[in-house]
Design an enzyme around this catalytic site. Sequence first.
Site, PDB file in Angstrom:
ATOM      1  N   ASP A  28      -5.495  -3.678  -2.872  1.00 20.62           N
ATOM      2  CA  ASP A  28      -4.484  -3.364  -1.861  1.00 20.62           C
ATOM      3  C   ASP A  28      -3.877  -4.622  -1.228  1.00 20.62           C
ATOM      4  O   ASP A  28      -4.597  -5.525  -0.793  1.00 20.62           O
ATOM      5  CB  ASP A  28      -5.137  -2.500  -0.784  1.00 20.62           C
ATOM      6  N   SER A  58       0.833  -1.198   0.000  1.00 19.05           N
ATOM      7  CA  SER A  58       0.000   0.000   0.000  1.00 19.05           C
ATOM      8  C   SER A  58       0.874   1.258   0.000  1.00 19.05           C
ATOM      9  O   SER A  58       1.755   1.401  -0.844  1.00 19.05           O
ATOM     10  CB  SER A  58      -0.963  -0.052   1.195  1.00 19.05           C
TER      11      SER A  58
END
Length: 312
Positions: free
Chosen positions: A196, A80
């Site tokens: 993600d 991320s």
Amino acid sequence: MRRAAALAVLALAACRTVSPPLPTAALPPAPPQAPVASQGPEPKVALVLGGGAARGFAHIGVIRVLEQERIPVDLVVGTSVGSLIGALYASERNSFELEWAAFQLKQEDLFDFRIVNAVLGMGLARGEQLEAFVRAKVKQERIEELKVPFAAVATDLNWGKRVVLDKGSIAKAVHASSAIPGVFEPVSHDGKLLVDGGVIDNIPIDVARAKGADLVIAVDISEDIGNVNIKNMLDVMLQSTNIMFAVNVAHRLVGADVVVAPKVGGVGMLDFSQKKQCMDAGIEAARAAVPRIRAAIEAWKARKAAEGVGRS
């Protein structure tokens, strides 16, 4: 008479030859130099950067301290926002350039929210702005060209598996690794639909191990998931993601040699107003961790030295 005598003395002095200097005693030969002891092998040190959106500015403070203390970083693995900061650093290996890029970063550079996306798409933002920011700030185009070996971690949305992105487009890899479900549209990449990496592995320590890391420094920015200020759908998605990130970190941290945990619990995931506070928290946490990092490095060297003695 006196003058004549003085002139005679001077004439005799002028005719006198100067004796050559006595030869100096010969210097003894220099003793043979002892061979320089080898410093031995150095460990391959990996820096693993976890997810946490705006809290990721703390990663920059950690990197600054590691650079100042001359602690080598031989591999960067990020999830991320950790993939974003990691790619920026891996491009130039320069914390000053990294800080400058970070201070220029604004929320709209990452989140291109559109009403039509919310109605017709699979996320509120397409992520095109995020890719454009990476392309503008990272000089290289492909992961293989970065100055520091790098990998980003994403999640296969269809099959719930971890995907390690260690070659190809840097911008696409960072986008996929940062595609918070519901906030960003999933990223289509190599036949997979990616979101993600924090969904499945928010602090990918074992990815670093698989890539040959001898020592892992893990930076965890998932502390304090409490949030009583949830007012809209975006807040719900972000807080759900925050909880997911924190839960899947807890059992993975045991794999790190050193965990650096900046105190950023009071910073919201989209609160870009606290960049400096997050960086300062990273600096403080990293400085406190330096003795543990050095001890881990020395312990690794001692083990290698003992193994060498045992084999001889």
